[in-house]
Design a protein around this motif. Structure first.
Motif, PDB file in Angstrom:
ATOM      1  N   THR A 122      -0.582  20.412   8.067  1.00 23.82           N
ATOM      2  CA  THR A 122      -0.665  19.762   9.468  1.00 23.82           C
ATOM      3  C   THR A 122       0.455  18.913   9.639  1.00 23.82           C
ATOM      4  OG1 THR A 122      -1.973  17.603   9.047  1.00 23.82           O
ATOM      5  CG2 THR A 122      -3.186  19.740   9.152  1.00 23.82           C
ATOM      6  N   ASP A 123       0.534  18.500  11.112  1.00 26.55           N
ATOM      7  CA  ASP A 123       1.694  17.603  11.339  1.00 26.55           C
ATOM      8  C   ASP A 123       1.020  16.092  11.449  1.00 26.55           C
ATOM      9  OD1 ASP A 123       0.292  17.446  13.996  1.00 26.55           O
ATOM     10  OD2 ASP A 123       1.985  18.148  14.930  1.00 26.55           O
ATOM     11  N   MET A 124       1.742  15.125  11.907  1.00 25.56           N
ATOM     12  CA  MET A 124       1.132  13.996  12.038  1.00 25.56           C
ATOM     13  C   MET A 124      -0.372  13.754  12.878  1.00 25.56           C
ATOM     14  SD  MET A 124       3.233  10.243  12.597  1.00 25.56           S
ATOM     15  CE  MET A 124       4.089  10.385  11.123  1.00 25.56           C
ATOM     16  N   ASP A 125      -0.319  14.758  13.834  1.00 21.67           N
ATOM     17  CA  ASP A 125      -1.768  14.776  14.768  1.00 21.67           C
ATOM     18  C   ASP A 125      -2.510  15.773  14.231  1.00 21.67           C
ATOM     19  OD1 ASP A 125      -0.612  12.619  16.291  1.00 21.67           O
ATOM     20  OD2 ASP A 125       0.636  13.824  17.425  1.00 21.67           O
ATOM     21  N   GLY A 126      -2.544  16.363  12.890  1.00 21.93           N
ATOM     22  CA  GLY A 126      -3.293  17.416  12.494  1.00 21.93           C
ATOM     23  C   GLY A 126      -3.431  18.605  13.195  1.00 21.93           C
ATOM     24  N   ARG A 127      -2.296  18.951  13.890  1.00 17.44           N
ATOM     25  CA  ARG A 127      -1.994  20.215  14.309  1.00 17.44           C
ATOM     26  C   ARG A 127      -1.490  21.154  13.154  1.00 17.44           C
ATOM     27  NH1 ARG A 127       0.566  17.110  17.998  1.00 17.44           N
ATOM     28  NH2 ARG A 127      -0.080  17.450  20.129  1.00 17.44           N
ATOM     29  N   THR A 128      -2.118  22.304  13.223  1.00 19.55           N
ATOM     30  CA  THR A 128      -1.672  23.498  12.332  1.00 19.55           C
ATOM     31  C   THR A 128      -0.477  24.353  12.721  1.00 19.55           C
ATOM     32  OG1 THR A 128      -3.147  25.227  12.788  1.00 19.55           O
ATOM     33  CG2 THR A 128      -4.159  23.486  11.516  1.00 19.55           C
ATOM     34  N   THR A 129      -0.197  25.489  12.120  1.00 21.74           N
ATOM     35  CA  THR A 129       0.731  26.317  12.540  1.00 21.74           C
ATOM     36  C   THR A 129       0.131  27.466  13.418  1.00 21.74           C
ATOM     37  OG1 THR A 129       0.448  27.737  10.325  1.00 21.74           O
ATOM     38  CG2 THR A 129       2.301  25.936  10.477  1.00 21.74           C
ATOM     39  N   VAL A 130      -0.986  27.393  13.671  1.00 26.35           N
ATOM     40  CA  VAL A 130      -1.756  28.311  14.545  1.00 26.35           C
ATOM     41  C   VAL A 130      -2.322  27.413  15.833  1.00 26.35           C
ATOM     42  CG1 VAL A 130      -3.717  29.631  14.913  1.00 26.35           C
ATOM     43  CG2 VAL A 130      -2.556  29.543  12.523  1.00 26.35           C
ATOM     44  N   ASN A 131      -1.737  27.879  17.009  1.00 28.24           N
ATOM     45  CA  ASN A 131      -2.089  26.981  18.352  1.00 28.24           C
ATOM     46  C   ASN A 131      -3.335  27.070  18.483  1.00 28.24           C
ATOM     47  OD1 ASN A 131       0.787  27.033  18.797  1.00 28.24           O
ATOM     48  ND2 ASN A 131       0.789  29.060  19.813  1.00 28.24           N
ATOM     49  N   GLY A 132      -3.748  25.944  18.899  1.00 29.43           N
ATOM     50  CA  GLY A 132      -5.299  25.398  18.960  1.00 29.43           C
ATOM     51  C   GLY A 132      -5.886  25.435  17.597  1.00 29.43           C
ATOM     52  N   LEU A 133      -5.596  25.198  16.441  1.00 31.98           N
ATOM     53  CA  LEU A 133      -6.173  25.121  15.260  1.00 31.98           C
ATOM     54  C   LEU A 133      -5.692  23.867  14.679  1.00 31.98           C
ATOM     55  CD1 LEU A 133      -8.331  26.309  13.171  1.00 31.98           C
ATOM     56  CD2 LEU A 133      -6.474  27.166  11.931  1.00 31.98           C
ATOM     57  N   HIS A 152       0.847  -1.325  -0.037  1.00 32.55           N
ATOM     58  CA  HIS A 152       0.140  -0.038  -0.127  1.00 32.55           C
ATOM     59  C   HIS A 152       1.012   1.256   0.085  1.00 32.55           C
ATOM     60  CE1 HIS A 152      -3.944   2.113   1.705  1.00 32.55           C
ATOM     61  NE2 HIS A 152      -3.196   2.706   1.054  1.00 32.55           N
ATOM     62  N   VAL A 153       1.879   1.436   0.853  1.00 32.28           N
ATOM     63  CA  VAL A 153       2.855   2.476   0.892  1.00 32.28           C
ATOM     64  C   VAL A 153       3.479   2.592  -0.548  1.00 32.28           C
ATOM     65  CG1 VAL A 153       5.025   3.156   1.847  1.00 32.28           C
ATOM     66  CG2 VAL A 153       3.352   2.102   3.367  1.00 32.28           C
ATOM     67  N   VAL A 179       5.436  12.351  -1.810  1.00 29.31           N
ATOM     68  CA  VAL A 179       4.668  11.893  -0.533  1.00 29.31           C
ATOM     69  C   VAL A 179       5.721  11.852   0.401  1.00 29.31           C
ATOM     70  CG1 VAL A 179       3.636   9.879   0.486  1.00 29.31           C
ATOM     71  CG2 VAL A 179       3.013  10.478  -2.044  1.00 29.31           C
ATOM     72  N   ASP A 180       5.116  12.163   1.647  1.00 29.49           N
ATOM     73  CA  ASP A 180       5.789  12.105   2.964  1.00 29.49           C
ATOM     74  C   ASP A 180       5.697  10.671   3.506  1.00 29.49           C
ATOM     75  OD1 ASP A 180       6.364  11.947   5.778  1.00 29.49           O
ATOM     76  OD2 ASP A 180       6.271  14.211   6.199  1.00 29.49           O
ATOM     77  N   GLU A 181       6.636   9.896   3.400  1.00 25.81           N
ATOM     78  CA  GLU A 181       6.667   8.567   3.402  1.00 25.81           C
ATOM     79  C   GLU A 181       6.376   8.085   5.186  1.00 25.81           C
ATOM     80  OE1 GLU A 181       9.368   4.547   2.416  1.00 25.81           O
ATOM     81  OE2 GLU A 181      10.185   6.540   1.718  1.00 25.81           O
ATOM     82  N   ASP A 182       6.641   8.546   5.982  1.00 24.59           N
ATOM     83  CA  ASP A 182       6.418   8.472   7.187  1.00 24.59           C
ATOM     84  C   ASP A 182       4.769   8.730   7.537  1.00 24.59           C
ATOM     85  OD1 ASP A 182       9.023   8.347   8.135  1.00 24.59           O
ATOM     86  OD2 ASP A 182       9.326   9.990   8.703  1.00 24.59           O
ATOM     87  N   ILE A 183       4.254   9.781   6.833  1.00 25.92           N
ATOM     88  CA  ILE A 183       2.913   9.708   7.094  1.00 25.92           C
ATOM     89  C   ILE A 183       2.081   8.609   6.510  1.00 25.92           C
ATOM     90  CG2 ILE A 183       0.694  11.249   6.287  1.00 25.92           C
ATOM     91  CD1 ILE A 183       2.324  12.466   8.519  1.00 25.92           C
ATOM     92  N   MET A 203       2.205   5.362   8.537  1.00 22.91           N
ATOM     93  CA  MET A 203       1.392   5.450   9.395  1.00 22.91           C
ATOM     94  C   MET A 203       0.027   5.161   9.031  1.00 22.91           C
ATOM     95  SD  MET A 203      -0.938   7.605  11.026  1.00 22.91           S
ATOM     96  CE  MET A 203      -0.552   9.353  10.598  1.00 22.91           C
ATOM     97  N   MET A 204      -0.367   5.863   8.209  1.00 27.75           N
ATOM     98  CA  MET A 204      -1.768   5.749   7.619  1.00 27.75           C
ATOM     99  C   MET A 204      -2.136   4.576   7.091  1.00 27.75           C
ATOM    100  SD  MET A 204      -3.547   8.627   5.030  1.00 27.75           S
ATOM    101  CE  MET A 204      -3.657   7.721   3.519  1.00 27.75           C
ATOM    102  N   ALA A 205      -1.298   4.335   6.419  1.00 27.73           N
ATOM    103  CA  ALA A 205      -1.521   2.532   5.861  1.00 27.73           C
ATOM    104  C   ALA A 205      -1.591   1.451   6.913  1.00 27.73           C
ATOM    105  CB  ALA A 205      -0.598   1.980   4.931  1.00 27.73           C
TER     106      ALA A 205
END
Length: 516
Positions: free
Chosen positions: A343-354, A63-64, A75-79, A82-84
């Motif tokens: 976003t990063d691997m946990d869905g964080r954006t560059t704005v805190n709390g978003l 799949h990867v 493609v970000d291979e680490d992402i 993890m997703m697959a």
């Protein structure tokens, strides 16, 4: 009373938003949906299913590898690994929520194949009803979940932030009231941008407004030039255009022109099963030349069409086509957006709390071109990761909800005509095939629309279009969903993701205007 309670707001009532809300329980969550929840969501229209290596002859590594190839080098291979790796667990989560995925006689999940997949790994529901079935199950569960508050038929149009930290947002109800909702966490799950184009498989709600709202709050966006055009939307002048799922070609249906020629053989040895960008350009060429493009399912599927693909069959019947005997006219349509809020691997954006998940986010999982059926997988995987990340943060002392500020605002100008102009510009200048002079003209027209606009919702759509336009101009090569006739080859110099803020885009526009 605190003006920043531990409220979690999810903007978007599609797969990513609802799955995230359920994963966050028992924490209280407010979901803002622009339409009745579950409606107006592209997820509900997804026909094929979820890509997951669940069969005995498939592996996560397969799949990867397929995703890396489809993503054309960025493609970000680490992402994606993890997703697959998370796919099987998320499919079983959906099974527990009541999604009736197809099974074989032995009770195993039944899987099929789509273009650019090396193995059968598409988990489906009745052939082409996965999206609808998943959304029906999620909507039913959300409506039964006491920790979830639904605000429907309301449009979020402005994030409130201070010192790069989200404090809440403003939403507008259908009756014209503005509502200010303080919050500690806001999750953007508003879907993609398909409705910025004249021909699209996406509902009107997929207009890029959530991405633009984040951009106007200073969030970094990524890969905005990469738009995937589904090769086979039904060319029946409907808006949105009904989709003829790729699974039809997976079952052996052929693409032909008016002369009956299988024209894709001229473009790629894999013909109909080539990557979507290749097939889309092949069909676009036939349509623009006047030769037309048609999907011939008469021999591969024939009389079994209604049973195997009931959704597509209904679309065809509505247009006066019997796909068991007739050719289906097709055209490329804006379908999926690989770009979005970084976003990063946990869905964080560059704005805190978003936070962001689903098609509104750019995680790096798709690169320049999405592998078929990785979209629903990405939505549930990252929705769960956002929920897990928020749950692990200190929630603070529970406080009473503050009084919600409601006020009657002046009537917002209608932007229907302006949106039609924007859709025309995007299709002409930033469609299947792009060229610098057309893109420069298109960018100038986007900026002109922005100068004359005073509707805050449309301003978000324009912000998304502007960053997309500048990103497309900046990438002087062709890769995946971004094809330039003036730079038709890929370049190692550009073998990387692109990232840009709205402010960056406007500085670049000024430079382009001065040097044009």
């Amino acid at each position: 009373m605190s003006t920043k309670p531990d409220r979690i707001i999810i903007v978007g009532g599609g797969l990513a938003g609802l799955f995230c809300a359920l994963q966050l329980q028992p924490l209280p969550v407010t979901v803002i949906a622009a339409a009745p929840v579950g409606q107006g969501a592209s997820s509900a229209w997804a026909q094929a299913g979820i890509a997951a290596a669940v069969s005995s002859d498939d592996t996560v590594e397969n799949h990867v590898r397929d995703t890396l190839m489809a993503g054309d080098g960025i493609v970000d291979e680490d992402i994606i690994r993890m997703m697959a790796s998370s796919a099987s667990a998320r499919v079983h989560d959906l099974l527990q929520l009541g999604v009736p995925f197809d099974r074989d006689l032995a009770g195993r999940l039944q899987v099929s194949r789509e273009a650019a997949h090396s193995h059968n790994r598409i988990v489906r529901v009745r052939g082409d009803m996965a999206g609808r079935a998943i959304m029906q199950a999620l909507v039913a569960k959300v409506r039964q979940t006491p920790s979830v508050t639904l605000i429907e038929n309301a449009c979020a149009y402005q994030l409130l932030a201070d010192a790069n930290t989200v404090n809440g947002l403003i939403i507008r109800h259908a009756d014209g009231r503005d509502q200010i909702l303080p919050a500690r966490h806001v999750v953007i799950a508003t879907g993609g941008i398909g409705h910025l184009y004249q021909v699209t498989t996406n509902p009107a709600e997929a207009s890029g407004s959530g991405i633009g709202m984040a951009a106007q709050a200073g969030a970094l966006l990524a890969d905005m030039e990469f738009v995937q055009f589904h090769p086979t939307a039904l060319d029946v002048k409907a808006d949105p255009a009904p989709l003829a799922t790729e699974a039809l070609r997976g079952h052996g249906a052929h693409l032909v022109n008016k002369a009956g020629e299988r024209f894709m053989l001229r473009h790629d040895p894999a013909a109909e099963m080539a990557p979507r960008d290749v097939v889309a350009r092949g069909i676009y060429e036939e349509v623009m030349s006047g030769r037309g493009a048609y999907l011939d399912c008469t021999r591969a599927i024939g009389k079994n069409f209604a049973q195997e693909f009931p959704t597509v069959y209904a679309y065809c019947q509505a247009a006066g086509i019997d796909p068991a005997y007739d050719l289906i006219p097709v055209v490329p349509a804006a379908h999926y957006f690989m770009g979005g809020i970084l976003t990063d691997m946990d869905g964080r954006t560059t704005v805190n709390g978003l936070w962001a998940c689903g098609e509104a986010a750019s995680t790096g999982a798709h690169g320049a071109n999405r592998l078929a059926s990785n979209s629903l997988l990405e939505a549930v995987v990252f929705a769960a990761r956002v929920a897990d990340a928020i749950r692990q943060l200190p929630q603070g002392t529970s406080v009473s909800q503050p009084d919600i500020m409601l006020c009657k605002v002046r009537s917002r100008p209608d932007y229907t005509a302006a949106m039609q102009q924007l859709r025309s510009v995007m299709s002409r200048s930033f469609g299947v095939i792009r060229r610098q002079d057309q893109m420069l003209q298109g960018l100038q027209q986007i900026r002109q629309l922005a100068r004359h606009n005073d509707n805050p919702v449309f301003a978000n759509c324009l912000a998304t279009a502007e960053v997309l336009a500048v990103s497309a101009l900046a990438r002087k090569e062709s890769r995946g969903g971004h094809y330039r006739s003036d730079y038709p080859e890929s370049s190692v110099i550009w073998q990387h993701r692109s990232m840009m803020t709205l402010e960056d885009a406007r500085h670049t526009y000024n430079f382009l205007a001065e040097t044009a």
